[in-house]
Design an enzyme around this catalytic site. Structure first.
Site, PDB file in Angstrom:
ATOM      1  N   GLY A 250      23.278  10.382  -1.585  1.00 23.00           N
ATOM      2  CA  GLY A 250      24.026   9.542  -0.778  1.00 23.00           C
ATOM      3  C   GLY A 250      25.291   9.226  -1.171  1.00 23.00           C
ATOM      4  N   ASP A 270      19.325   7.205 -12.255  1.00 26.96           N
ATOM      5  CA  ASP A 270      18.387   6.758 -11.234  1.00 26.96           C
ATOM      6  C   ASP A 270      17.128   6.800 -11.657  1.00 26.96           C
ATOM      7  OD1 ASP A 270      17.777   6.006  -8.394  1.00 26.96           O
ATOM      8  OD2 ASP A 270      19.378   7.579  -7.616  1.00 26.96           O
ATOM      9  N   GLY A 320      21.269   0.323  -5.464  1.00 22.96           N
ATOM     10  CA  GLY A 320      21.000  -0.905  -4.696  1.00 22.96           C
ATOM     11  C   GLY A 320      19.639  -0.609  -3.598  1.00 22.96           C
ATOM     12  N   LEU A 327      13.913 -14.175   7.449  1.00 25.52           N
ATOM     13  CA  LEU A 327      13.659 -15.053   6.295  1.00 25.52           C
ATOM     14  C   LEU A 327      12.127 -15.626   6.334  1.00 25.52           C
ATOM     15  CD1 LEU A 327      14.533 -16.021   3.644  1.00 25.52           C
ATOM     16  CD2 LEU A 327      15.563 -17.889   4.771  1.00 25.52           C
ATOM     17  N   ALA A 328      11.963 -16.136   7.745  1.00 22.68           N
ATOM     18  CA  ALA A 328      10.529 -16.793   7.795  1.00 22.68           C
ATOM     19  C   ALA A 328       9.358 -15.787   7.486  1.00 22.68           C
ATOM     20  CB  ALA A 328      10.405 -17.185   9.229  1.00 22.68           C
ATOM     21  N   TYR A 383      19.446  -9.308   1.129  1.00 21.66           N
ATOM     22  CA  TYR A 383      20.873  -8.209   0.913  1.00 21.66           C
ATOM     23  C   TYR A 383      22.131  -8.839   1.041  1.00 21.66           C
ATOM     24  CZ  TYR A 383      23.181  -3.956   1.570  1.00 21.66           C
ATOM     25  OH  TYR A 383      24.161  -2.677   1.153  1.00 21.66           O
ATOM     26  N   LYS A 387      24.892  -8.957  -2.172  1.00 24.41           N
ATOM     27  CA  LYS A 387      26.270  -8.237  -2.099  1.00 24.41           C
ATOM     28  C   LYS A 387      27.327  -9.256  -1.997  1.00 24.41           C
ATOM     29  CE  LYS A 387      24.797  -4.134  -2.062  1.00 24.41           C
ATOM     30  NZ  LYS A 387      25.077  -3.324  -2.953  1.00 24.41           N
ATOM     31  N   THR A 418      25.090   8.399   6.299  1.00 23.80           N
ATOM     32  CA  THR A 418      24.176   9.182   5.288  1.00 23.80           C
ATOM     33  C   THR A 418      22.729   9.174   5.701  1.00 23.80           C
ATOM     34  OG1 THR A 418      23.250   6.998   4.806  1.00 23.80           O
ATOM     35  CG2 THR A 418      25.244   7.297   3.526  1.00 23.80           C
TER      36      THR A 418
END
Length: 477
Positions: A250, A270, A320, A327-328, A383, A387, A418
């Site tokens: 990628g 990696d 990454g 979220l719940a 995420y 970031k 990608t």
């Protein structure tokens, strides 16, 4: 660009159908393919009164294959003519009046550093309005200014900050041509350090960067004289040693390939599961593979041991993950994994390498953030937090790292084509591709070209910047 769009754009009937249903027909972007010079074509140069970047602009353009023109009817015509000719450039005067300009231009460049009040913003209108329609496909607009917070008055600060809104709007007007517009803000005393930014934004390397700003500052004490090294445009990283994390596929693979193309010795890192792909990348570019988990305690030492003969000139934090959930419903280990890999590991690796002097003098640290770290995204609170944290880290660390003569910057990719984006449902994928001024997805090489710009030995005055590689995504600031 996906197969559906590619096939539709390859024939008149397909293009007509897309236009009929209101879908964009994006221009194919010109990208860098080993050009010997950064720019070739007709360039129209303009300036507000008392422009302070004309000399550096003239010097930079003297290294291009440009046919330089200037508005003969402008109040600053003689300043432009004299400054450019003093640098060995030949110029052609033209009358720039609405409806009377017959020439087309590959670039429109305006020095706005002399603006002192908002009334003087009229110079922007006077320069761009008569010629904006004459900008060619894949053309470039570049505006040079001063950082607004370093202004002498509120009026001047307003004028300088206005450049950004003006440029972002122009980006949206010209994006259908595959053209771009940027602002480079240059601190006083750092004029000569703007050369790499001028070259990058006028070149095909910045094809998918649109509507952005970069600030150029003088590193270290103000009294220090900072000289730029002589760099070959085709091999700007010759002799440099680079580490790219997440380099097996990628965007990471494209970064490794591009930095190797630019002359660097590249170490790619990696995890064990990607070892076969990682080794294939290393073999193809003449680099070396490091199999490691960036969150493991021993990894910083593994990196230091691998590069002990040369040290590191450049480190690119690309590795990454995403672990998406509302979220719940998000398991705690989703949160921990995402933050640890995307953010904490970068901090810990940097701390170790800096403490043990593994990063060489005049080093470069480049981090990969994301548009979602700027705008957020449903189901990506972990995420987006990671970031956004990268952005905060880069902005804060620029000052302390300057004491070590090291720069740090970040790229924030938007929709980049990608294998991961190919797995997105069709309609969602198509919407994501079109939600930018260029109406198309970017390529991994677009991210890589921007990283190479930050990595260049010439980019001494460029630190603490977050540069979006998103085609001017319509979501986010």
């Amino acid at each position: 660009m996906g197969d559906f769009y590619q096939k539709m754009l390859q024939n008149d009937a397909g293009r007509k159908l897309l236009k009929t249903v209101g879908l964009p027909t994006p221009i194919e972007l010109n990208r860098h393919h080993g050009q010997a010079v950064f720019f070739s074509g007709r360039l129209l140069a303009g300036s507000a009164p008392k422009g302070q970047m004309l000399e550096q602009l003239a010097e930079s353009i003297s290294n291009a294959d440009a046919q330089i023109m200037f508005p003969a009817n402008a109040t600053t015509a003689s300043d432009i003519k004299n400054t450019f000719e003093a640098k060995g450039n030949a110029l052609t005067p033209i009358q720039c009046e609405k409806g009377a300009v017959s020439e087309t231009f590959k670039a429109l460049v305006f020095d706005a550093t002399g603006l002192t009040s908002t009334k003087e913003l009229k110079h922007l209108y006077a320069f761009f309005s008569p010629v904006i329609r004459n900008l060619e496909q894949n053309g470039r607009i570049l505006i040079l200014g001063r950082p607004h917070m370093a202004s002498a008055s509120g009026e001047q600060a307003a004028a300088m900050r206005a450049l950004e809104g003006f440029s972002r709007s122009l980006s949206k007007e010209i994006g259908k041509k595959g053209a771009t517009s940027q602002v480079v803000y240059v601190d006083k005393g750092a004029e000569h350090l703007a050369k790499p930014a001028i070259e990058f934004f006028l070149s095909a390397k910045s094809a998918y960067v649109n509507g952005q700003t970069v600030t150029v500052s003088k590193p270290g004490p103000a009294k220090n004289v900072v000289e730029l090294p002589t760099v070959d445009w085709r091999l700007p990283l010759e002799g440099k040693t680079v580490l790219v994390t997440g380099g097996s596929r990628g965007i990471g693979e494209a970064i490794a390939e591009t930095l190797a193309r630019d002359g660097a010795k590249v170490f790619v890192l990696d995890i064990d599961a990607a070892q076969a792909d990682l080794q294939a990348v290393a073999d193809r570019i003449g680099g070396e593979a490091i199999v490691a988990d960036i969150t493991a305690k021993e990894t910083p030492q593994l990196i230091a041991d691998a590069v002990k003969e040369s040290g590191l000139d450049i480190i690119v934090h690309n590795a990454g993950v995403t672990r998406d959930k509302m979220l719940a419903n998000m398991p705690e280990h989703f949160w921990d994994m995402t933050l640890n890999i995307n953010l904490t590991a970068e901090e810990e690796i940097n701390d170790y390498l800096l403490e043990h002097n593994v990063i060489n003098e005049d080093g470069r640290i480049i981090c990969v953030s994301s548009m979602n770290g700027i705008a957020g995204q449903v189901g990506q609170s972990n995420y987006a937090a990671s970031k956004a944290g990268v952005i905060g880290y880069v902005e804060y660390m620029a000052k302390p790292l300057a004491k070590k003569n090291i720069t740090i910057n970040a790229v924030a990719p938007g929709f980049i084509e990608t294998a991961m984006t190919d797995a997105i449902p069709f309609m969602t994928r198509e919407i994501g591709r079109r939600m930018n001024s260029l109406s198309q997805g970017g390529k991994p090489v677009d991210v890589a070209e921007t990283i190479s710009f930050f990595a260049s030995p010439e980019s001494k005055g460029i630190s603490g910047n977050i540069l979006r590689v998103c085609g001017q995504c319509l979501i986010g600031a």
